[in-house]
Design a protein around this motif. Structure first.
Motif, PDB file in Angstrom:
ATOM      1  N   ARG A   1     -43.818  17.408  61.165  1.00  0.00           N
ATOM      2  CA  ARG A   1     -43.727  16.341  62.177  1.00  0.00           C
ATOM      3  C   ARG A   1     -43.612  14.971  61.535  1.00  0.00           C
ATOM      4  O   ARG A   1     -42.745  14.159  61.892  1.00  0.00           O
ATOM      5  CB  ARG A   1     -44.975  16.400  63.067  1.00  0.00           C
ATOM      6  CG  ARG A   1     -45.044  15.322  64.151  1.00  0.00           C
ATOM      7  CD  ARG A   1     -46.361  15.440  64.901  1.00  0.00           C
ATOM      8  NE  ARG A   1     -46.444  14.560  66.059  1.00  0.00           N
ATOM      9  CZ  ARG A   1     -46.849  13.288  66.002  1.00  0.00           C
ATOM     10  NH1 ARG A   1     -47.198  12.765  64.818  1.00  0.00           N
ATOM     11  NH2 ARG A   1     -46.901  12.550  67.096  1.00  0.00           N
ATOM     12  N   GLU A   2     -44.468  14.685  60.561  1.00  0.00           N
ATOM     13  CA  GLU A   2     -44.469  13.369  59.922  1.00  0.00           C
ATOM     14  C   GLU A   2     -43.199  13.137  59.119  1.00  0.00           C
ATOM     15  O   GLU A   2     -42.647  12.033  59.092  1.00  0.00           O
ATOM     16  CB  GLU A   2     -45.697  13.230  59.023  1.00  0.00           C
ATOM     17  CG  GLU A   2     -46.998  13.149  59.806  1.00  0.00           C
ATOM     18  CD  GLU A   2     -48.220  13.384  58.926  1.00  0.00           C
ATOM     19  OE1 GLU A   2     -49.271  12.784  59.209  1.00  0.00           O
ATOM     20  OE2 GLU A   2     -48.114  14.189  57.964  1.00  0.00           O
TER      21      GLU A   2
ATOM     22  N   LEU B   1     -39.687   5.973  62.827  1.00  0.00           N
ATOM     23  CA  LEU B   1     -40.914   5.346  63.331  1.00  0.00           C
ATOM     24  C   LEU B   1     -40.712   3.933  63.887  1.00  0.00           C
ATOM     25  O   LEU B   1     -41.252   3.605  64.959  1.00  0.00           O
ATOM     26  CB  LEU B   1     -41.988   5.337  62.238  1.00  0.00           C
ATOM     27  CG  LEU B   1     -42.683   6.683  61.972  1.00  0.00           C
ATOM     28  CD1 LEU B   1     -43.672   6.555  60.828  1.00  0.00           C
ATOM     29  CD2 LEU B   1     -43.394   7.184  63.231  1.00  0.00           C
TER      30      LEU B   1
ATOM     31  N   SER C   1     -41.737   2.845  68.056  1.00  0.00           N
ATOM     32  CA  SER C   1     -42.947   2.052  68.273  1.00  0.00           C
ATOM     33  C   SER C   1     -42.653   0.836  69.158  1.00  0.00           C
ATOM     34  O   SER C   1     -41.537   0.319  69.176  1.00  0.00           O
ATOM     35  CB  SER C   1     -43.520   1.581  66.935  1.00  0.00           C
ATOM     36  OG  SER C   1     -42.616   0.707  66.289  1.00  0.00           O
TER      37      SER C   1
ATOM     38  N   VAL D   1     -47.048   3.366  67.780  1.00  0.00           N
ATOM     39  CA  VAL D   1     -46.122   4.491  67.862  1.00  0.00           C
ATOM     40  C   VAL D   1     -46.512   5.400  69.024  1.00  0.00           C
ATOM     41  O   VAL D   1     -47.684   5.748  69.200  1.00  0.00           O
ATOM     42  CB  VAL D   1     -46.121   5.301  66.547  1.00  0.00           C
ATOM     43  CG1 VAL D   1     -45.205   6.510  66.660  1.00  0.00           C
ATOM     44  CG2 VAL D   1     -45.699   4.414  65.383  1.00  0.00           C
ATOM     45  N   SER D   2     -45.521   5.757  69.820  1.00  0.00           N
ATOM     46  CA  SER D   2     -45.747   6.657  70.942  1.00  0.00           C
ATOM     47  C   SER D   2     -45.755   8.103  70.448  1.00  0.00           C
ATOM     48  O   SER D   2     -44.718   8.627  70.028  1.00  0.00           O
ATOM     49  CB  SER D   2     -44.659   6.467  71.997  1.00  0.00           C
ATOM     50  OG  SER D   2     -44.699   7.517  72.942  1.00  0.00           O
ATOM     51  N   ASP D   3     -46.926   8.740  70.466  1.00  0.00           N
ATOM     52  CA  ASP D   3     -47.023  10.139  70.044  1.00  0.00           C
ATOM     53  C   ASP D   3     -46.143  11.042  70.911  1.00  0.00           C
ATOM     54  O   ASP D   3     -45.568  12.021  70.414  1.00  0.00           O
ATOM     55  CB  ASP D   3     -48.478  10.615  70.120  1.00  0.00           C
ATOM     56  CG  ASP D   3     -49.323  10.042  68.994  1.00  0.00           C
ATOM     57  OD1 ASP D   3     -48.741   9.656  67.961  1.00  0.00           O
ATOM     58  OD2 ASP D   3     -50.552   9.969  69.144  1.00  0.00           O
ATOM     59  N   ARG D   4     -46.037  10.705  72.193  1.00  0.00           N
ATOM     60  CA  ARG D   4     -45.251  11.537  73.094  1.00  0.00           C
ATOM     61  C   ARG D   4     -43.771  11.527  72.698  1.00  0.00           C
ATOM     62  O   ARG D   4     -43.123  12.571  72.652  1.00  0.00           O
ATOM     63  CB  ARG D   4     -45.407  11.033  74.541  1.00  0.00           C
ATOM     64  CG  ARG D   4     -44.681  11.892  75.566  1.00  0.00           C
ATOM     65  CD  ARG D   4     -44.938  11.393  76.962  1.00  0.00           C
ATOM     66  NE  ARG D   4     -46.359  11.439  77.300  1.00  0.00           N
ATOM     67  CZ  ARG D   4     -46.877  10.945  78.430  1.00  0.00           C
ATOM     68  NH1 ARG D   4     -46.086  10.374  79.319  1.00  0.00           N
ATOM     69  NH2 ARG D   4     -48.162  11.026  78.658  1.00  0.00           N
TER      70      ARG D   4
ATOM     71  N   VAL E   1     -42.573  10.817  69.692  1.00  0.00           N
ATOM     72  CA  VAL E   1     -42.466  11.506  68.407  1.00  0.00           C
ATOM     73  C   VAL E   1     -42.435  13.015  68.628  1.00  0.00           C
ATOM     74  O   VAL E   1     -41.584  13.719  68.066  1.00  0.00           O
ATOM     75  CB  VAL E   1     -43.631  11.126  67.472  1.00  0.00           C
ATOM     76  CG1 VAL E   1     -43.640  12.024  66.241  1.00  0.00           C
ATOM     77  CG2 VAL E   1     -43.531   9.667  67.047  1.00  0.00           C
ATOM     78  N   ASP E   2     -43.357  13.512  69.431  1.00  0.00           N
ATOM     79  CA  ASP E   2     -43.425  14.961  69.680  1.00  0.00           C
ATOM     80  C   ASP E   2     -42.132  15.482  70.310  1.00  0.00           C
ATOM     81  O   ASP E   2     -41.660  16.580  69.974  1.00  0.00           O
ATOM     82  CB  ASP E   2     -44.605  15.285  70.618  1.00  0.00           C
ATOM     83  CG  ASP E   2     -45.949  15.085  69.937  1.00  0.00           C
ATOM     84  OD1 ASP E   2     -45.977  15.083  68.688  1.00  0.00           O
ATOM     85  OD2 ASP E   2     -46.954  14.910  70.641  1.00  0.00           O
TER      86      ASP E   2
END
Length: 517
Positions: free
Chosen positions: A367-368, A375, A379, A384-387, A389-390
């Motif tokens: 993921r990272e 990134l 953001s 940063v929006s985790d949603r 990114v996921d």
């Protein structure tokens, strides 16, 4: 040629590293008064053989003989004391010391008080360098001189220790044409004196001009030894690349018969305007006026041997290599060269050759690694929006069929093919216009290789412009609409559509050019 016997020999040398057989019972013989070319692509075993001969490594099996005696040098210093000197591509002298001190380091003339006689050091240094056409203040720090001059100083030092064998590893990589001519004069002088030279180079014209015999290694094995003049250039290239000449010529005949119409693979050469144009890319000793264009939906191959300038071209386009001159234009807008961030903003993504050193971060998760480049775009106000990114990670793990326990698994735990896919996902998440792929299938298994090749085709169909660098000729021929062939940092020519064949690429690589005498 004044060969009167064997001076240095490797007999059935085996060298194994964890998981890799670097030398597989290789034999090599260097005659007295001989200039012997040692050639091969990346991973062929050239460097390992040199290190075994000079005491950096100890052979796991086999023997090294010097002057008809079995030897086992404990270090390069031990080998040098015996009369074997090595000049590496990267000058391994002391840049902060003077030119004269570097020439005599460890063997300085002493006065009657056992102190260094600097007057004698400087006088003798001037005399030695004069023979090599080097006229500099020998009291200057070596590091203040150009790389070509440093290379000539390293050569003078290696020869001045009364070496009977001189090993030269890419000795002309930092030299100007005039300096190359002087180097060849020195080599001929060594040969006339009965000394021997092992000459490692990827420059075919130099090999044919200066070398008496040639040894070709591939994948740690000996594939050919013989007289240089008796080896056809195309045959040499085929040996290095591992292609049978008869098969290549048969494949070339089929290719040229018109059975594969131009544009069959989806390229739009001559229809759409280029999305990227690189013009006159020049970097001293690396690139010489390289120009090429990439169109949407087209896969363009970069062909050439090791050291041809393929990776350097990709890095110059991507801003990772500063150029002395030249221009890159993306979608009609000139790009500030030498800036990776400007290239990324313009829509250029580079998948580097060495994914472990320049690509993945093995201690970070899948993921990272995928989200790393994107990134800033994911953001808001530094958060940063985790949603988001996921969502991106899930999308590209599915699209690229990345096999992992989950997005949280460390990238370093994945197979080579899946690591490569993670890198691809990272840059595809940036929605690029141009994708530069440097050896994208190197080090991956057959199944993963096929998947990566299929992905490249899919990306081109989606309208992405792709530059593909590969040492696998078959991969270039099957996967590219056009091929630009490089040699010694310059464009040798370009092949289109049905012109693209293994024989045509190798013939273009092997074409003679004039070398300073």
């Amino acid at each position: 040629m004044a060969t009167t016997g064997r001076v240095l020999e490797a007999a059935g040398v085996l060298k194994v590293f964890p998981g890799v057989r670097a030398l597989d019972h290789v034999s090599f013989t260097l005659g007295r008064g001989e200039v012997h070319a040692l050639v091969g692509e990346n991973g062929a075993g050239k460097s390992t053989l040199i290190k075994v001969l000079t005491g950096v490594y100890q052979a796991d099996a086999g023997q090294v003989r010097y002057r008809d005696e079995v030897v086992s040098f404990s270090s390069p210093l031990d080998a040098r004391r015996a009369g074997i000197s090595t000049i590496y591509q990267e000058v391994n002298l002391v840049p902060s010391m003077s030119v004269a001190r570097n020439l005599f380091l460890g063997r300085e003339p002493r006065n009657r008080f056992r102190l260094i006689d600097f007057g004698a050091v400087h006088e003798r240094a001037r005399e030695i360098l004069k023979e090599y056409g080097v006229h500099v203040d020998v009291r200057r720090p070596l590091g203040s001189l150009g790389m070509g001059t440093q290379q000539m100083v390293a050569l003078a030092r290696a020869v001045s220790v009364d070496a009977q064998v001189v090993i030269m590893d890419e000795p002309t990589s930092s030299l100007e044409p005039r300096e190359v001519g002087r180097l060849f004069e020195v080599i001929r002088g060594l040969r006339d004196q009965g000394r021997s030279v092992i000459y490692v180079s990827h420059r075919l014209d130099e090999l044919y001009q200066i070398c008496d015999r040639v040894t070709v290694l591939r994948d740690g094995r000996l594939v050919h030894t013989g007289r240089m003049a008796e080896l056809e250039r195309l045959r040499l290239v085929s040996l290095m690349l591992g292609r049978k000449l008869s098969e290549v010529r048969a494949e070339g005949a089929t290719k040229f018969s018109g059975s594969h119409p131009q544009g069959e693979q989806g390229g739009q050469d001559g229809q759409d305007p280029p999305v990227l144009t690189a013009t006159g890319l020049t970097r001293r000793h690396l690139l010489d006026d390289v120009s090429l264009a990439l169109r949407p939906g087209e896969v363009v191959g970069l062909g050439g041997l090791l050291g041809a300038g393929r990776s350097e071209t990709a890095k110059a386009i991507a801003g990772a290599l500063r150029v002395d001159s030249g221009e890159v234009v993306v979608a009609g807008v000139p790009l500030r060269t030498g800036s990776v961030s400007a290239a990324i903003r313009a829509g250029i993504s580079l998948l580097p050759e060495d994914r472990k050193a320049e690509g993945i971060v093995p201690t970070l998760s899948v993921r990272e690694n995928i989200a790393l480049a994107a990134l800033p775009r994911l953001s808001r106000a530094g958060i940063v929006s985790d949603r988001r990114v996921d969502r991106i990670v899930e999308t590209f793990m599915k699209r690229l069929r990345i096999k992992a326990a989950g997005p949280g698994q460390l990238v370093g735990e994945l197979s080579g093919g899946n690591q490569q896919k993670v890198l691809l996902a990272r840059w595809l998440a940036m929605s690029p216009k141009v994708l530069l792929l440097d050896e994208p299938t190197r080090g991956v298994d057959v199944g993963a290789k096929a998947e990566v090749q299929m992905l490249i085709d899919e990306l081109a169909v989606d309208g992405l412009a792709v530059l593909l660098i590969s040492s696998d000729l078959e991969e270039i021929v099957e996967g590219c609409d056009r091929v630009v062939v490089l040699r010694d940092g310059a464009v040798q020519g370009e092949l289109h559509g049905t012109e693209v064949s293994e024989e045509a690429i190798m013939s273009m690589i092997a074409r003679p050019v004039e070398v300073p005498r």
